[in-house]
Structure formats: structure tokens, C-alpha cells
Enzyme design. Structure first.
Site, PDB file in Angstrom:
ATOM      1  N   ARG A  33      -1.481  93.947  -4.482  1.00  0.00           N
ATOM      2  CA  ARG A  33      -2.168  93.025  -5.402  1.00  0.00           C
ATOM      3  C   ARG A  33      -2.807  93.771  -6.569  1.00  0.00           C
ATOM      4  O   ARG A  33      -2.925  93.228  -7.671  1.00  0.00           O
ATOM      5  CB  ARG A  33      -3.214  92.200  -4.632  1.00  0.00           C
ATOM      6  CG  ARG A  33      -3.804  91.019  -5.423  1.00  0.00           C
ATOM      7  CD  ARG A  33      -4.610  90.098  -4.514  1.00  0.00           C
ATOM      8  NE  ARG A  33      -5.070  88.880  -5.173  1.00  0.00           N
ATOM      9  CZ  ARG A  33      -6.283  88.711  -5.709  1.00  0.00           C
ATOM     10  NH1 ARG A  33      -7.158  89.672  -5.659  1.00  0.00           N
ATOM     11  NH2 ARG A  33      -6.605  87.567  -6.264  1.00  0.00           N
ATOM     12  N   ILE A  59      -6.035  85.495 -11.899  1.00  0.00           N
ATOM     13  CA  ILE A  59      -5.162  85.618 -10.714  1.00  0.00           C
ATOM     14  C   ILE A  59      -5.882  84.829  -9.616  1.00  0.00           C
ATOM     15  O   ILE A  59      -7.105  84.929  -9.457  1.00  0.00           O
ATOM     16  CB  ILE A  59      -4.949  87.103 -10.305  1.00  0.00           C
ATOM     17  CG1 ILE A  59      -4.086  87.223  -9.028  1.00  0.00           C
ATOM     18  CG2 ILE A  59      -6.250  87.858 -10.094  1.00  0.00           C
ATOM     19  CD1 ILE A  59      -3.637  88.670  -8.724  1.00  0.00           C
ATOM     20  N   SER A  60      -5.140  84.009  -8.885  1.00  0.00           N
ATOM     21  CA  SER A  60      -5.757  83.149  -7.873  1.00  0.00           C
ATOM     22  C   SER A  60      -6.330  83.985  -6.727  1.00  0.00           C
ATOM     23  O   SER A  60      -5.868  85.082  -6.440  1.00  0.00           O
ATOM     24  CB  SER A  60      -4.721  82.169  -7.309  1.00  0.00           C
ATOM     25  OG  SER A  60      -4.211  81.353  -8.328  1.00  0.00           O
ATOM     26  N   GLN A  61      -7.311  83.380  -6.066  1.00  0.00           N
ATOM     27  CA  GLN A  61      -7.947  83.977  -4.890  1.00  0.00           C
ATOM     28  C   GLN A  61      -6.887  84.161  -3.777  1.00  0.00           C
ATOM     29  O   GLN A  61      -6.068  83.275  -3.576  1.00  0.00           O
ATOM     30  CB  GLN A  61      -9.008  82.950  -4.489  1.00  0.00           C
ATOM     31  CG  GLN A  61      -9.836  83.230  -3.314  1.00  0.00           C
ATOM     32  CD  GLN A  61     -10.508  81.940  -2.838  1.00  0.00           C
ATOM     33  OE1 GLN A  61     -10.274  80.851  -3.370  1.00  0.00           O
ATOM     34  NE2 GLN A  61     -11.328  82.089  -1.834  1.00  0.00           N
ATOM     35  N   PRO A  62      -6.887  85.284  -3.059  1.00  0.00           N
ATOM     36  CA  PRO A  62      -5.874  85.513  -2.022  1.00  0.00           C
ATOM     37  C   PRO A  62      -5.779  84.367  -1.004  1.00  0.00           C
ATOM     38  O   PRO A  62      -4.680  83.964  -0.616  1.00  0.00           O
ATOM     39  CB  PRO A  62      -6.336  86.795  -1.330  1.00  0.00           C
ATOM     40  CG  PRO A  62      -7.134  87.514  -2.348  1.00  0.00           C
ATOM     41  CD  PRO A  62      -7.761  86.474  -3.229  1.00  0.00           C
TER      42      PRO A  62
END
Ligand code: SAH
Length: 209
Positions: A33, A59-62
């Protein structure tokens, strides 16, 4: 900070948050990531937060990537997925490991150029990137087993359900201030909608930039 051990901790946290699909957990444990964000932020790459990626985007949260990927992986056939909102390409990379082909659409040209270069460098060759307004999907390449939208529209994007394959899933956030993750599953000409959980995405915007 960017090692396999850090990723293993990310996977353990996702498990504790209720993600149970081993394939998704393996894929997220393998994808670096930190390669998807600015080097100055790489110490935060495996935190469970969204992060800025430039051009006013994130970037989206995992956790949310894992949750949406788990829903995507639940379809009976995984030939083709469409993602709307490529951003830095992290979700694209996860989908590329789960589906034979991924088509992904991004409206911001500058972001897309960086992402194309990044995915090439990481050896991901089954993702097709396209600079367009993705609000209307990609009719000419439909049907898709999954359509996943990673930016929030104010209303349910019903025009996209025609582009779903039978037993395909449309996974999307909807709403403005208050947003909710939803899924529409196609069974022939019947469509089953589920309302899943509260989420927080950047808005789906019209036109190109
Ligand atoms: N999938 C990304 C999340 C990106 S954020 C990840 O893995 O982190 C959402 C992205 O959707 C932004 O890059 C934004 O520019 C893009 N976007 C917003 N509206 C869009 C539209 N109509 N068509 C295509 N992309 C859009």
C-alpha cells in the site's frame, strides 16, 4: 514501516474488524500500500485511515477497500469488474488479483497518468485504465460481474444496473453528508438491494479534469 510484517498487522486488524474472506486478506497482505501514496506519508500507509493522494483526492481506508472487495469476491463468476473512481489504483490492484480483467475509470487525467505508471511498475497488467466521466459506466464493454463505485453519488445510480451480468453486484456509496454503502444484486430481471453501513467517500463529480 513498509515491510511484510506491517502488512501482516494490517491483515490481523482487518480480521478483527470482521473481514473473513481469506483470499481478500491474502491479497491485501501482499499488495504494498505504501507504493500508492506519497513517500512523505509512507509511515502512515498501513494505518486504517484514508490519506491524501493529491488533486484533492484520497486513497480509501483499508477497511473499506477490504469490505468492498469481499462483497465483490462473492459473485459466482469473476471474469470482468468495472471500477468507477481509480484514484491511486489501490482498489484497482486488489480487484485485479480477484478478477480476470478490471476496467477502471478516472475523471482526473493527472491522477490517472501516475496510476498507470504505478500499476505497470507493480506488474499489474490486467487492469485497463480509462480517462472519462464514469457516471454512466462503460456500456460497450458490459456486462460486468461487478461494478464498484469508489466515489459517492447523491442518488442510487440505477442506470448502471443494465450493465450488470446475471448474479452480478453493483457496490456503491450513496448520499452527500450522510453516506451509506449499498449493494444491488441482479437475479435475472430482479434486483435485490441491501443497505450495508455508514461510509465516507469523496463525491462523484461530473465531467473531466
Ligand atoms: N479507488 C480509490 C479511491 C479513489 S477516491 C482507492 O483505491 O483508494 C475516488 C476517485 O473517484 C477520485 O480519484 C475521483 O477523482 C474519482 N471520481 C470522482 N467522480 C468521478 C467520475 N464521475 N468518474 C470517474 N472518476 C471519478
Amino acid at each position: 514501516m513498509t515491510s511484510a510484517r506491517t502488512r501482516a498487522r494490517l491483515v490481523e486488524r482487518l480480521r478483527a474488524q470482521g473481514i473473513s474472506n481469506e483470499e481478500v486478506l491474502n491479497v491485501m497482505g501482499a499488495i504494498p500500500r505504501h507504493e500508492f501514496i506519497d513517500e512523505a506519508l509512507s509511515h502512515k500507509a498501513y494505518d486504517d485511515t484514508s490519506l491524501p493522494i493529491g488533486f484533492g483526492q484520497t486513497i480509501s481506508q483499508p477497511y473499506i477497500v477490504a469490505r468492498m472487495s469481499e462483497l465483490a469476491a462473492g459473485v459466482p463468476e469473476r471474469l470482468s469488474a468495472l471500477e468507477i473512481g481509480t484514484g491511486c489504483g489501490y482498489q484497482t490492484a486488489v480487484l485485479a488479483k480477484l478478477f480476470k480483467t478490471v476496467h477502471t475509470i478516472e475523471r482526473v487525467g493527472g491522477l490517472l497518468r501516475n496510476t498507470r505508471e504505478r500499476l505497470g511498475r507493480l506488474g499489474i497488467h490486467n487492469a485497463r485504465l480509462r480517462h472519462a466521466d464514469g457516471s454512466h459506466g462503460l456500456k460497450e464493454l458490459s456486462p460486468f460481474n461487478v461494478i464498484l463505485i469508489t466515489a459517492a453519488a447523491p442518488i442510487v445510480p440505477e442506470s448502471l444496473i443494465d450493465q450488470l451480468a446475471d448474479r452480478g453486484r453493483l457496490i456503491f456509496p450513496v448520499g452527500t453528508q450522510e453516506q451509506e454503502l449499498r449493494m444491488i444484486e441482479r437475479h435475472g430481471e430482479d434486483f435485490l438491494e441491501s443497505r450495508l453501513e455508514k461510509v465516507n467517500f469523496v463525491p462523484l463529480l461530473p465531467g473531466l479534469s
